[in-house]
Design a protein around this motif. Structure first.
Motif, mmCIF file in Angstrom:
data_model
loop_
_atom_site.group_PDB
_atom_site.id
_atom_site.type_symbol
_atom_site.label_atom_id
_atom_site.label_comp_id
_atom_site.label_asym_id
_atom_site.label_seq_id
_atom_site.Cartn_x
_atom_site.Cartn_y
_atom_site.Cartn_z
ATOM 1 N N VAL A 69 21.656 56.008 100.143
ATOM 2 C CA VAL A 69 20.691 57.074 99.831
ATOM 3 C C VAL A 69 20.350 57.960 101.016
ATOM 4 C CG1 VAL A 69 19.676 55.879 97.846
ATOM 5 C CG2 VAL A 69 18.694 55.549 100.126
ATOM 6 N N GLU A 70 20.646 57.509 102.220
ATOM 7 C CA GLU A 70 20.353 58.330 103.387
ATOM 8 C C GLU A 70 21.475 59.327 103.693
ATOM 9 O OE1 GLU A 70 18.011 54.639 103.494
ATOM 10 O OE2 GLU A 70 20.172 54.891 103.450
ATOM 11 N N GLU A 71 22.566 59.256 102.938
ATOM 12 C CA GLU A 71 23.745 60.084 103.219
ATOM 13 C C GLU A 71 23.944 61.183 102.190
ATOM 14 O OE1 GLU A 71 27.246 57.639 103.462
ATOM 15 O OE2 GLU A 71 26.224 56.138 104.680
ATOM 16 N N GLY A 72 24.433 62.313 102.664
ATOM 17 C CA GLY A 72 24.885 63.389 101.790
ATOM 18 C C GLY A 72 23.779 64.100 101.041
ATOM 19 N N ASP A 73 24.205 64.872 100.095
ATOM 20 C CA ASP A 73 23.323 65.658 99.242
ATOM 21 C C ASP A 73 22.344 64.735 98.508
ATOM 22 O OD1 ASP A 73 23.425 66.559 96.019
ATOM 23 O OD2 ASP A 73 22.788 68.126 97.419
ATOM 24 N N ALA A 74 21.074 65.118 98.474
ATOM 25 C CA ALA A 74 20.035 64.265 97.874
ATOM 26 C C ALA A 74 20.264 64.032 96.383
ATOM 27 C CB ALA A 74 18.658 64.870 98.111
ATOM 28 N N GLN A 75 20.697 65.050 95.657
ATOM 29 C CA GLN A 75 20.936 64.861 94.223
ATOM 30 C C GLN A 75 22.099 63.889 94.003
ATOM 31 O OE1 GLN A 75 21.439 68.412 91.870
ATOM 32 N NE2 GLN A 75 22.062 67.264 90.075
ATOM 33 N N ALA A 76 23.161 64.023 94.776
ATOM 34 C CA ALA A 76 24.288 63.099 94.651
ATOM 35 C C ALA A 76 23.851 61.681 95.030
ATOM 36 C CB ALA A 76 25.453 63.561 95.522
ATOM 37 N N ALA A 77 23.015 61.561 96.065
ATOM 38 C CA ALA A 77 22.514 60.243 96.477
ATOM 39 C C ALA A 77 21.668 59.625 95.362
ATOM 40 C CB ALA A 77 21.697 60.368 97.759
ATOM 41 N N GLY A 129 15.558 71.718 99.298
ATOM 42 C CA GLY A 129 15.392 72.645 98.186
ATOM 43 C C GLY A 129 15.962 72.135 96.876
ATOM 44 N N VAL A 130 16.251 70.834 96.803
ATOM 45 C CA VAL A 130 16.846 70.244 95.603
ATOM 46 C C VAL A 130 15.782 69.812 94.604
ATOM 47 C CG1 VAL A 130 18.240 68.295 94.749
ATOM 48 C CG2 VAL A 130 18.893 69.483 96.852
ATOM 49 N N PHE A 131 14.721 69.152 95.094
ATOM 50 C CA PHE A 131 13.680 68.626 94.217
ATOM 51 C C PHE A 131 12.427 69.491 94.300
ATOM 52 C CE2 PHE A 131 15.956 64.558 95.361
ATOM 53 C CZ PHE A 131 16.641 64.473 94.162
ATOM 54 N N GLU A 171 19.856 62.369 83.448
ATOM 55 C CA GLU A 171 19.559 63.646 82.796
ATOM 56 C C GLU A 171 18.069 63.834 82.552
ATOM 57 O OE1 GLU A 171 21.763 66.186 82.438
ATOM 58 O OE2 GLU A 171 22.908 64.772 83.665
ATOM 59 N N LEU A 172 17.401 62.783 82.108
ATOM 60 C CA LEU A 172 15.966 62.901 81.853
ATOM 61 C C LEU A 172 15.202 63.122 83.148
ATOM 62 C CD1 LEU A 172 13.602 62.836 79.885
ATOM 63 C CD2 LEU A 172 13.499 60.373 80.219
ATOM 64 N N PHE A 173 15.476 62.301 84.153
ATOM 65 C CA PHE A 173 14.729 62.428 85.399
ATOM 66 C C PHE A 173 15.023 63.756 86.097
ATOM 67 C CE2 PHE A 173 13.807 61.937 89.858
ATOM 68 C CZ PHE A 173 12.500 61.494 89.787
ATOM 69 N N LEU A 174 16.298 64.063 86.260
ATOM 70 C CA LEU A 174 16.642 65.292 86.977
ATOM 71 C C LEU A 174 16.219 66.534 86.212
ATOM 72 C CD1 LEU A 174 20.074 64.240 88.481
ATOM 73 C CD2 LEU A 174 17.908 64.627 89.704
ATOM 74 N N GLY A 175 16.138 66.445 84.899
ATOM 75 C CA GLY A 175 15.650 67.581 84.114
ATOM 76 C C GLY A 175 14.234 67.983 84.483
ATOM 77 N N GLY A 176 13.447 67.030 84.958
ATOM 78 C CA GLY A 176 12.078 67.335 85.367
ATOM 79 C C GLY A 176 11.886 67.424 86.858
ATOM 80 N N ALA A 177 12.777 66.833 87.645
ATOM 81 C CA ALA A 177 12.558 66.752 89.087
ATOM 82 C C ALA A 177 13.259 67.851 89.874
ATOM 83 C CB ALA A 177 13.039 65.397 89.611
ATOM 84 N N LEU A 178 14.346 68.377 89.325
ATOM 85 C CA LEU A 178 15.088 69.387 90.070
ATOM 86 C C LEU A 178 14.314 70.691 90.175
ATOM 87 C CD1 LEU A 178 18.758 69.005 88.796
ATOM 88 C CD2 LEU A 178 17.822 68.318 91.003
ATOM 89 N N ARG A 179 14.449 71.297 91.312
ATOM 90 C CA ARG A 179 13.824 72.592 91.545
ATOM 91 C C ARG A 179 14.662 73.652 90.868
ATOM 92 N NH1 ARG A 179 11.999 74.705 97.461
ATOM 93 N NH2 ARG A 179 10.600 76.318 96.707
#
Length: 184
Positions: A69-77, A129-131, A171-179
């Protein structure tokens, strides 16, 4: 016949994650052992609960490590974390629902270590700027964990197919958490 401690813990998760007040007889029956054998392995309910909680936190730590989780893009992590955590969603459900664990300082310390890593992931994602920034990293972590627990319960109850659970959670979580650019 030797009884495998881990298989007893897994059986306990299956019973106690959905029904925290289940009798130890039910746990023993689910593990395929007698109550006396269960008591030889775990001297009482508190010991069993504590061991299941510790197992859940170890698996949570293992999932965080495997997901890097400490590596790479936060959404991918986060997607890697979802894939690593979903197989143990029932353990997350147990952790979310077992109030007795909150009285154990060692369990609380282990929980705080894992939660700090998830909060750091969300904070990093906010900085990238992801979340969404109007939702605190602490709240995103709490909501995420509660949704993982919900997946555990839904799979146990047959309301969600195991093969669909990681995708459904993401899908449910990222649908609400993504900026979103159109959000202020």
């Amino acid at each position: 016949m030797a009884t495998d401690r881990d298989s007893v813990l897994e059986a306990a998760v299956g019973v106690l994650s959905r029904r925290p007040t289940a009798h130890l007889d039910e746990v023993a029956r689910a593990a395929g052992i007698s109550r006396a054998t269960l008591h030889r392995i775990f001297p009482g309910r508190e010991a069993l609960i504590r061991e299941v909680g510790a197992l859940g936190l170890r698996r949570f730590a293992d999932a965080l490590d495997a997901a890097r989780v400490e590596e790479g893009d936060a959404q991918a992590a986060l997607r890697r974390l979802i894939n690593a955590l979903v197989p143990d969603a029932a353990l997350c459900a147990f952790l979310a629902g077992e109030n007795q664990l909150y009285d154990d300082p060692e369990i609380n310390e282990l929980w705080e270590l894992q939660d700090a890593r998830v909060r750091a992931l969300f904070l990093r994602g906010q900085q990238e700027g992801v979340f969404r920034i109007e939702l605190s990293a602490g709240w995103l972590s709490e909501a995420f964990f509660d949704l993982v627990a919900g997946v555990g319960w839904a799979v146990q109850d047959g309301r969600l197919a195991p093969r669909d659970s990681a995708h459904s959670l993401a899908e449910l979580f990222l649908g609400g958490a993504l900026r979103r650019p159109d959000r202020s």
